[in-house]
Design an enzyme around this catalytic site. Structure first.
Site, PDB file in Angstrom:
ATOM      1  N   ASN A 109      70.707   3.576  23.910  1.00  0.00           N
ATOM      2  CA  ASN A 109      69.415   2.968  23.572  1.00  0.00           C
ATOM      3  C   ASN A 109      68.295   3.787  24.237  1.00  0.00           C
ATOM      4  OD1 ASN A 109      67.474   0.974  22.793  1.00  0.00           O
ATOM      5  ND2 ASN A 109      69.115  -0.541  22.817  1.00  0.00           N
ATOM      6  N   SER A 137      68.571  -3.169  25.174  1.00  0.00           N
ATOM      7  CA  SER A 137      67.137  -3.006  24.949  1.00  0.00           C
ATOM      8  C   SER A 137      66.389  -3.345  26.238  1.00  0.00           C
ATOM      9  CB  SER A 137      66.658  -3.932  23.833  1.00  0.00           C
ATOM     10  OG  SER A 137      65.244  -3.964  23.871  1.00  0.00           O
ATOM     11  N   PHE A 197      62.332  -7.282  20.073  1.00  0.00           N
ATOM     12  CA  PHE A 197      63.116  -7.970  19.032  1.00  0.00           C
ATOM     13  C   PHE A 197      62.265  -8.866  18.127  1.00  0.00           C
ATOM     14  CE2 PHE A 197      67.258  -8.066  21.825  1.00  0.00           C
ATOM     15  CZ  PHE A 197      67.383  -6.710  21.661  1.00  0.00           C
ATOM     16  N   ASN A 236      58.358   2.224  22.861  1.00  0.00           N
ATOM     17  CA  ASN A 236      58.158   0.948  22.166  1.00  0.00           C
ATOM     18  C   ASN A 236      58.505  -0.193  23.097  1.00  0.00           C
ATOM     19  OD1 ASN A 236      60.523  -0.937  21.077  1.00  0.00           O
ATOM     20  ND2 ASN A 236      61.372   1.124  21.317  1.00  0.00           N
ATOM     21  N   LYS A 284      76.307  -1.351  22.272  1.00  0.00           N
ATOM     22  CA  LYS A 284      75.256  -0.331  22.450  1.00  0.00           C
ATOM     23  C   LYS A 284      74.762  -0.374  23.892  1.00  0.00           C
ATOM     24  CE  LYS A 284      71.072   1.524  20.436  1.00  0.00           C
ATOM     25  NZ  LYS A 284      70.232   1.567  19.248  1.00  0.00           N
ATOM     26  N   ASN A 287      63.344  -4.198  26.405  1.00  0.00           N
ATOM     27  CA  ASN A 287      62.141  -4.988  26.111  1.00  0.00           C
ATOM     28  C   ASN A 287      62.364  -6.490  26.048  1.00  0.00           C
ATOM     29  OD1 ASN A 287      60.590  -2.595  25.908  1.00  0.00           O
ATOM     30  ND2 ASN A 287      61.555  -2.235  23.925  1.00  0.00           N
ATOM     31  N   THR A 288      63.594  -6.923  26.309  1.00  0.00           N
ATOM     32  CA  THR A 288      63.879  -8.349  26.441  1.00  0.00           C
ATOM     33  C   THR A 288      64.305  -8.543  27.882  1.00  0.00           C
ATOM     34  OG1 THR A 288      64.505  -8.616  24.132  1.00  0.00           O
ATOM     35  CG2 THR A 288      65.423 -10.230  25.665  1.00  0.00           C
TER      36      THR A 288
END
Ligand SMILES: Cc1cc2nc3c(=O)[nH]c(=O)nc-3n(C[C@H](O)[C@H](O)[C@H](O)COP(=O)(O)O)c2cc1C
Length: 335
Positions: A244, A173, A113, A109, A215, A175-176
């Protein structure tokens, strides 16, 4: 039953299938089809000052906007984590941003966010009136630079505090852009110091101590894990969630999506996250509890995480591939 539903859901685009199944779950809950099943009581355990009815939780990201807390709670989880939520709402990355790696039981994915923002998020939580343990996972907006990130976390932390069982600080994460750099010594120290100070203030104000957990990513080296562990101890962090998703692609055998950008979860992540738990367990030396997550697809995978030092576990991809019977199986196996 789930196998049947899965057959049809897996014919659809993954993001659409996600929305349909969550709405379906909500409807089933509304019409009483999920029964009045309470959380599975299996070896209740007190960790971080909270009494968990069982050790199996829902990982962050499935209910990003806290819209499905009650229906999800009917699946037997001992705790539910919602988010990641950021101070302001944001749309996330362009679609497509979710890929099913069916042969490998994995997911990639790159949502980034997408969420409604902390104010609407808290309204949703209030409406749910959930009585169980709710983890609220917080992050920063995509356009907030790392040297201002602390402010974003503090905004969410303060607003989430009265409604959370615990608060998870997401610095992992992929993805940021640059978010994972917040795990580096300098940034992490500033962030943990600020959160530790704020926790003391809010503890007094609300007369309840809400634990906060960090996390982390599975892509940290052992040396990085040791530095993180030192800071977690120094700033009295209450727990750590490991892990994660990964940006690495080892363990993917056959999927055509192997080159899609984003975080990989599910089966191919299992070993990597267990190794992180194992290493952290050594460097934390029992001082801070570990919540183990990453590639738990069977009851044995869950037991392995516990045997390597996790006090609690969470699932996400396993729920998508195996359905909610996995929650029962995990509870039984851990018992
Ligand atoms: C589609 C998807 C979205 C996710 N979104 C988030 C998120 O918003 N915040 C977060 O901390 N973790 C997020 N995660 C990571 C999961 O919480 C979990 O750490 C990871 O998927 C490993 O567990 P699993 O192998 O059981 O899926 C997401 C995972 C997936 C598959």
């Amino acid at each position: 039953m789930y196998k049947f539903a899965r057959f049809f859901l897996f014919l659809l685009n993954p993001e659409l299938a996600h929305h349909i199944s969550m709405r379906g779950l909500k409807l089933a809950c509304f019409f009483g089809l999920l029964g009045n099943k309470k959380v599975i009581a299996s070896k209740p355990k007190s960790i971080m000052g909270l009494r968990f009815p069982n050790k199996v939780g829902l990982a962050a990201g499935l209910d990003k906007n806290a819209e499905y807390i009650i229906p999800l709670s009917k699946l037997g989880f001992g705790f539910i984590e919602v988010g990641t939520v950021t101070p302001r709402s944001q749309p996330g990355n362009k679609k497509p941003r979710l890929f099913r790696l069916i042969e490998d039981e994995g997911i990639i994915n790159r949502f980034g966010f997408n969420n409604v923002g902390i104010d609407q998020f808290i309204k949703n939580i209030k409406k749910a009136k959930f009585k169980g343990i709710l983890g609220i996972n917080i992050g920063k907006n995509y356009d907030t630079p790392n040297d201002k990130a602390v402010e974003d976390y503090l905004i969410c932390y303060r607003k989430a505090y009265p409604y959370a069982g615990y608060i998870a600080i997401n610095v992992s994460s992929p993805n940021t852009k640059n978010l994972r750099k917040l795990q580096g010594n300098e940034h992490l120290e500033i962030l943990l110091k600020a959160l530790n100070k704020e926790q003391k203030i809010l503890h007094k104000r609300f007369k309840k101590l809400v634990p906060f957990v960090v996390k982390i990513s599975p892509d940290n080296s052992k040396k990085q894990l040791d530095s993180i562990a030192k800071l977690l101890i120094k700033y009295n962090v209450d727990g750590v969630i490991a892990t994660n998703t990964t940006v690495e692609r080892e363990g993917i055998l056959s999927s055509k999506y192997i080159n899609e950008e984003g975080g990989l979860s599910g089966g191919p992540l299992n070993k990597k996250s267990t190794n992180v738990i194992k290493h952290l367990n050594k460097s934390l030396n029992g001082k801070i509890p570990i919540i183990g997550v990453g590639g738990i697809m069977t009851a044995d995978d869950g037991v392995e995480k516990i045997n390597n030092g996790a006090s609690l576990i969470q699932i996400y991809s396993g729920l998508i591939f195996k359905g909610h019977r996995l929650v029962d199986e995990l509870c039984k196996a851990i018992r």
